[in-house]
Design a protein around this motif. Structure first.
Motif, PDB file in Angstrom:
ATOM      1  N   UNK A 119       0.837  -1.215   0.000  1.00 41.66           N
ATOM      2  CA  UNK A 119       0.000   0.000   0.000  1.00 41.66           C
ATOM      3  C   UNK A 119       0.864   1.254   0.000  1.00 41.66           C
ATOM      4  N   UNK A 120       1.930   1.207   0.774  1.00 34.37           N
ATOM      5  CA  UNK A 120       2.854   2.330   0.865  1.00 34.37           C
ATOM      6  C   UNK A 120       3.451   2.652  -0.503  1.00 34.37           C
ATOM      7  N   UNK A 121       3.881   1.639  -1.206  1.00 32.69           N
ATOM      8  CA  UNK A 121       4.491   1.850  -2.523  1.00 32.69           C
ATOM      9  C   UNK A 121       3.471   2.302  -3.564  1.00 32.69           C
ATOM     10  N   UNK A 153      -4.967   0.679   2.574  1.00 30.94           N
ATOM     11  CA  UNK A 153      -4.279   0.690   3.864  1.00 30.94           C
ATOM     12  C   UNK A 153      -5.246   0.870   5.024  1.00 30.94           C
ATOM     13  N   UNK A 154      -6.247   1.725   4.861  1.00 29.56           N
ATOM     14  CA  UNK A 154      -7.266   1.904   5.902  1.00 29.56           C
ATOM     15  C   UNK A 154      -8.062   0.616   6.095  1.00 29.56           C
ATOM     16  N   UNK A 167      -8.479  -1.752   9.499  1.00 33.12           N
ATOM     17  CA  UNK A 167      -9.749  -2.286  10.016  1.00 33.12           C
ATOM     18  C   UNK A 167      -9.681  -3.809  10.133  1.00 33.12           C
ATOM     19  N   UNK A 168      -9.066  -4.432   9.139  1.00 36.66           N
ATOM     20  CA  UNK A 168      -8.912  -5.895   9.148  1.00 36.66           C
ATOM     21  C   UNK A 168      -8.096  -6.327  10.366  1.00 36.66           C
ATOM     22  N   UNK A 169      -7.030  -5.601  10.646  1.00 36.68           N
ATOM     23  CA  UNK A 169      -6.172  -5.896  11.796  1.00 36.68           C
ATOM     24  C   UNK A 169      -6.985  -5.825  13.084  1.00 36.68           C
TER      25      UNK A 169
END
Length: 134
Positions: free
Chosen positions: A85-87, A94-95, A99-101
């Motif tokens: 996601x960062x790349x 990423x959000x 939420x998944x985490x």
């Protein structure tokens, strides 16, 4: 699962790992597609191979396919996908990962916390990164 099945699974995953680590992700993917009973390790070897080869969209596709196969992600999986996601600058994905985490009660260790902070910073959400840091 019998010993032979475990040995076969390890062999397939090892072959995928060798090709992925050599940057030959197309070849790794060919062998990955042949794995009869993929587990979390084999899925993450393939996703990480794509990430290391800068094939970010493909890494995200592997994660989505893994999720569709009812394989439960862990902290290592989340770190890998947050790096993707960062790349990509994929803040919305990423959000969703955050939420998944939370939903799946994945333990936030220092590696996962840092990956979340990095993802938010590199996607331009400094405020959210600071909240996680605090």
């Amino acid at each position: 699962m019998n010993v032979r099945n475990v040995r076969d699974k390890i062999t397939w995953t090892t072959i995928v790992t060798v090709f992925a680590n050599a940057g030959q992700v197309d070849q790794a993917n060919e062998y990955f597609d042949e794995i009869p009973d993929r587990d979390k390790v084999s899925w993450m070897v393939m996703a990480d191979g794509y990430l290391r080869a800068n094939h970010f969209k493909e890494a995200l596709d592997v994660f989505r396919e893994m999720e569709g196969s009812n394989i439960r992600a862990d902290g290592y999986t989340m770190v890998c996908i947050l790096r993707v996601c960062m790349h990509l600058g994929a803040l919305e994905v990423g959000k969703w990962i955050r939420c998944y985490i939370d939903k799946n009660k994945i333990r936030r260790d220092v590696f996962l916390g840092n990956a979340l902070i990095d993802m938010y910073l590199k996607c331009g959400n400094v405020e959210r990164a600071m909240k996680i840091f605090e």
